[in-house]
Design an enzyme around this catalytic site. Structure first.
Site, PDB file in Angstrom:
ATOM      1  N   SER A 145     -27.443   3.724   8.112  1.00  0.00           N
ATOM      2  CA  SER A 145     -26.292   3.121   8.449  1.00  0.00           C
ATOM      3  C   SER A 145     -26.360   2.856  10.416  1.00  0.00           C
ATOM      4  CB  SER A 145     -25.155   3.879   8.855  1.00  0.00           C
ATOM      5  OG  SER A 145     -24.527   3.452   9.619  1.00  0.00           O
ATOM      6  N   TYR A 158     -18.739  10.286   8.799  1.00  0.00           N
ATOM      7  CA  TYR A 158     -19.437   9.614   8.727  1.00  0.00           C
ATOM      8  C   TYR A 158     -20.877   9.276   9.209  1.00  0.00           C
ATOM      9  CZ  TYR A 158     -20.983   4.801   6.984  1.00  0.00           C
ATOM     10  OH  TYR A 158     -21.816   3.138   6.341  1.00  0.00           O
TER      11      TYR A 158
HETATM   12  P1  NAP Z   1     -18.245  -0.869  -0.669  1.00  0.00           P
HETATM   13  O1  NAP Z   1     -17.507  -1.898  -0.770  1.00  0.00           O
HETATM   14  O2  NAP Z   1     -17.350   0.271  -0.044  1.00  0.00           O
HETATM   15  O3  NAP Z   1     -18.970   0.163  -1.276  1.00  0.00           O
HETATM   16  C1  NAP Z   1     -19.540   2.283  -2.316  1.00  0.00           C
HETATM   17  C2  NAP Z   1     -19.769   1.549  -3.475  1.00  0.00           C
HETATM   18  O4  NAP Z   1     -20.294   2.743  -3.498  1.00  0.00           O
HETATM   19  C3  NAP Z   1     -18.522   0.733  -4.340  1.00  0.00           C
HETATM   20  O5  NAP Z   1     -18.475   0.592  -5.385  1.00  0.00           O
HETATM   21  C4  NAP Z   1     -18.287   2.655  -4.757  1.00  0.00           C
HETATM   22  O6  NAP Z   1     -17.112   2.692  -6.034  1.00  0.00           O
HETATM   23  C5  NAP Z   1     -19.629   2.777  -4.959  1.00  0.00           C
HETATM   24  N1  NAP Z   1     -18.721   5.023  -4.697  1.00  0.00           N
HETATM   25  C6  NAP Z   1     -18.725   5.365  -3.153  1.00  0.00           C
HETATM   26  N2  NAP Z   1     -18.031   6.647  -3.573  1.00  0.00           N
HETATM   27  C7  NAP Z   1     -18.256   6.724  -4.809  1.00  0.00           C
HETATM   28  C8  NAP Z   1     -18.821   7.906  -6.237  1.00  0.00           C
HETATM   29  N3  NAP Z   1     -18.376   9.586  -5.212  1.00  0.00           N
HETATM   30  N4  NAP Z   1     -19.467   8.390  -7.062  1.00  0.00           N
HETATM   31  C9  NAP Z   1     -19.684   7.071  -7.233  1.00  0.00           C
HETATM   32  N5  NAP Z   1     -19.948   6.205  -7.426  1.00  0.00           N
HETATM   33  C10 NAP Z   1     -18.437   5.884  -5.435  1.00  0.00           C
HETATM   34  O7  NAP Z   1     -19.319  -0.384   0.488  1.00  0.00           O
HETATM   35  P2  NAP Z   1     -20.422  -1.044   1.068  1.00  0.00           P
HETATM   36  O8  NAP Z   1     -20.374  -2.038   1.909  1.00  0.00           O
HETATM   37  O9  NAP Z   1     -20.758  -1.801  -0.544  1.00  0.00           O
HETATM   38  O10 NAP Z   1     -21.795  -0.196   1.239  1.00  0.00           O
HETATM   39  C11 NAP Z   1     -22.560   0.424   0.605  1.00  0.00           C
HETATM   40  C12 NAP Z   1     -23.844   2.007   1.267  1.00  0.00           C
HETATM   41  O11 NAP Z   1     -24.017   1.540   2.670  1.00  0.00           O
HETATM   42  C13 NAP Z   1     -22.365   3.053   1.278  1.00  0.00           C
HETATM   43  O12 NAP Z   1     -23.346   4.078   1.254  1.00  0.00           O
HETATM   44  C14 NAP Z   1     -22.145   2.434   3.223  1.00  0.00           C
HETATM   45  O13 NAP Z   1     -21.675   3.739   3.901  1.00  0.00           O
HETATM   46  C15 NAP Z   1     -23.618   1.745   3.697  1.00  0.00           C
HETATM   47  N6  NAP Z   1     -23.643   0.858   5.192  1.00  0.00           N
HETATM   48  C16 NAP Z   1     -22.121   0.151   4.793  1.00  0.00           C
HETATM   49  C17 NAP Z   1     -22.490  -1.151   6.013  1.00  0.00           C
HETATM   50  C18 NAP Z   1     -21.211  -1.901   5.701  1.00  0.00           C
HETATM   51  O14 NAP Z   1     -21.940  -2.504   7.111  1.00  0.00           O
HETATM   52  N7  NAP Z   1     -20.453  -2.121   5.282  1.00  0.00           N
HETATM   53  C19 NAP Z   1     -23.178  -0.712   7.184  1.00  0.00           C
HETATM   54  C20 NAP Z   1     -24.198   0.462   6.868  1.00  0.00           C
HETATM   55  C21 NAP Z   1     -24.240   1.107   6.256  1.00  0.00           C
HETATM   56  P3  NAP Z   1     -15.515   2.506  -6.605  1.00  0.00           P
HETATM   57  O15 NAP Z   1     -15.832   1.165  -6.184  1.00  0.00           O
HETATM   58  O16 NAP Z   1     -15.788   2.556  -7.376  1.00  0.00           O
HETATM   59  O17 NAP Z   1     -14.833   2.896  -4.934  1.00  0.00           O
HETATM   60  C1  GCO Z   2     -17.451   1.150  11.210  1.00  0.00           C
HETATM   61  C2  GCO Z   2     -18.527   0.494  10.056  1.00  0.00           C
HETATM   62  C3  GCO Z   2     -19.843   0.627  10.118  1.00  0.00           C
HETATM   63  C4  GCO Z   2     -20.651   0.001   9.670  1.00  0.00           C
HETATM   64  C5  GCO Z   2     -22.142   0.425   9.143  1.00  0.00           C
HETATM   65  C6  GCO Z   2     -23.034   0.680  10.300  1.00  0.00           C
HETATM   66  O1  GCO Z   2     -16.822   2.093  10.695  1.00  0.00           O
HETATM   67  O2  GCO Z   2     -17.773   1.202  12.016  1.00  0.00           O
HETATM   68  O3  GCO Z   2     -17.789   1.102   9.059  1.00  0.00           O
HETATM   69  O4  GCO Z   2     -19.633   2.351  10.279  1.00  0.00           O
HETATM   70  O5  GCO Z   2     -19.980   1.276   7.494  1.00  0.00           O
HETATM   71  O6  GCO Z   2     -22.304   1.594   8.851  1.00  0.00           O
HETATM   72  O7  GCO Z   2     -23.579   0.489  10.962  1.00  0.00           O
END
Ligand code: NAP
Ligand code: GCO
Length: 265
Positions: A145, A158
């Site tokens: 992230s 986080y």
């Molecule tokens: P999201 O839309 O919230 O999806 C998260 C997924 O993880 C969902 O399918 C959720 O399942 C699953 N999950 C959560 N807790 C779990 C557990 N204990 N066991 C199994 N599955 C679990 O998130 P996203 O934006 O796609 O993010 C995916 C990854 O990218 C995360 O690690 C997040 O921190 C990272 N990330 C996101 C962003 C961003 O801007 N979106 C940026 C940087 C990094 P449920 O539906 O059952 O809850």
């Molecule tokens: C926040 C956002 C970020 C993104 C991502 C950025 O609240 O700042 O959720 O944390 O998810 O991790 O890289």
């Protein structure tokens, strides 16, 4: 020699990939030839995920598993190995966030975020590495992230988890690189998924969410990322094209980490 980006014949486990970033990565892996395996916490979410993959022509394998449950993870990996095959590629994607000012955050909430975002990648990686060693190769990709590098208000748990995940990535690289296992991070910027929906919602008066404007001013690309923006870099890190890339975090952020932010006019 043509560089090999193919994932033909490989089994890829993407955790938490019913939708969002995990779904986009797994879908691209399927296009590159991989067999897709994913998990979610509840059967109904797994079923929804299977339907979503089927809708785009992908016959995925779905398992119900909470990635924080070590016994459950070990059981899932054994079932995958028996029913699908040894896992060649692991993407530790499952993750949660709780946006709470640190002094207002309970220790239980802090621990829950650390459990899913840091302890679980340890648990799942530990479960798949032995078979990767036996097979003679493996790819582990940890979804890091911006918060692996930067802090911001309300995301202490986080950021601590994602900073730790960067160092877990480097340690898996250090311990298991000798077995032809490459462990790298993929660091998304701000991506439009359900996880960031609260930061983008239109305000009651119809205006943009202040955070939406804030992120656009911090992103040279001047846009939020789409999950699909991560697919190509994820294929690279899963393919033989990256066999000498190890312990690296590949940031896919539209330039956020390089940019101090839009200057005043
Ligand atoms: P999201 O839309 O919230 O999806 C998260 C997924 O993880 C969902 O399918 C959720 O399942 C699953 N999950 C959560 N807790 C779990 C557990 N204990 N066991 C199994 N599955 C679990 O998130 P996203 O934006 O796609 O993010 C995916 C990854 O990218 C995360 O690690 C997040 O921190 C990272 N990330 C996101 C962003 C961003 O801007 N979106 C940026 C940087 C990094 P449920 O539906 O059952 O809850
Ligand atoms: C926040 C956002 C970020 C993104 C991502 C950025 O609240 O700042 O959720 O944390 O998810 O991790 O890289």
């Amino acid at each position: 020699m043509a560089v090999n980006f193919s994932l033909e014949g490989k089994v890829a486990l993407v955790t938490g990939a019913s939708y969002g970033i995990g779904f986009a990565i797994a879908s691209e892996y399927a296009k590159a030839g991989a067999t897709i395996v994913f998990n979610d916490i509840k059967q109904e979410f797994v079923d929804k995920g299977l339907a979503s993959y089927k809708a785009i022509g992908i016959a995925a394998h779905g398992y119900v598993c909470d990635v924080t449950d070590e016994d459950g993870v070990n059981e899932m990996v054994k079932k995958i190995e028996a029913e699908v095959g040894v896992i060649d590629i692991l993407v530790n994607n499952a993750g949660i966030i709780k946006r709470i000012p640190m002094i207002d955050m309970s220790a239980a909430d802090f621990r829950q975020v650390i459990d899913v975002d840091l302890n679980a990648p340890f648990i799942v990686s530990k479960a798949v590495i032995p078979s990767m060693i036996t097979k003679g190769h493996g790819k582990i990709i940890n979804i890091c992230s911006m918060m692996s590098e930067l802090g911001r208000e309300t995301v202490s748990a986080y950021a601590a988890a994602k900073g730790g995940l960067k160092m877990l990535t480097r340690n898996i690289c250090s311990e298991y690189g000798q077995f032809n296992i490459q462990c790298n991070g993929l660091g998304p910027g701000y991506i439009a998924t359900p996880q960031t929906a609260p930061l983008r919602e239109t305000q009651v008066d119809g205006s943009k969410h202040p955070f939406d404007s804030f992120i656009l001013a911090k992103t040279p690309a001047n846009r939020w990322g789409d999950p699909e923006d991560l697919a190509g870099p994820a294929v690279f890190l899963a393919s033989d094209a990256s066999n000498f890339v190890n312990g690296h975090v590949l940031y896919v952020d539209g330039g956020i980490l390089a940019y101090i932010g839009k200057q005043p006019d």
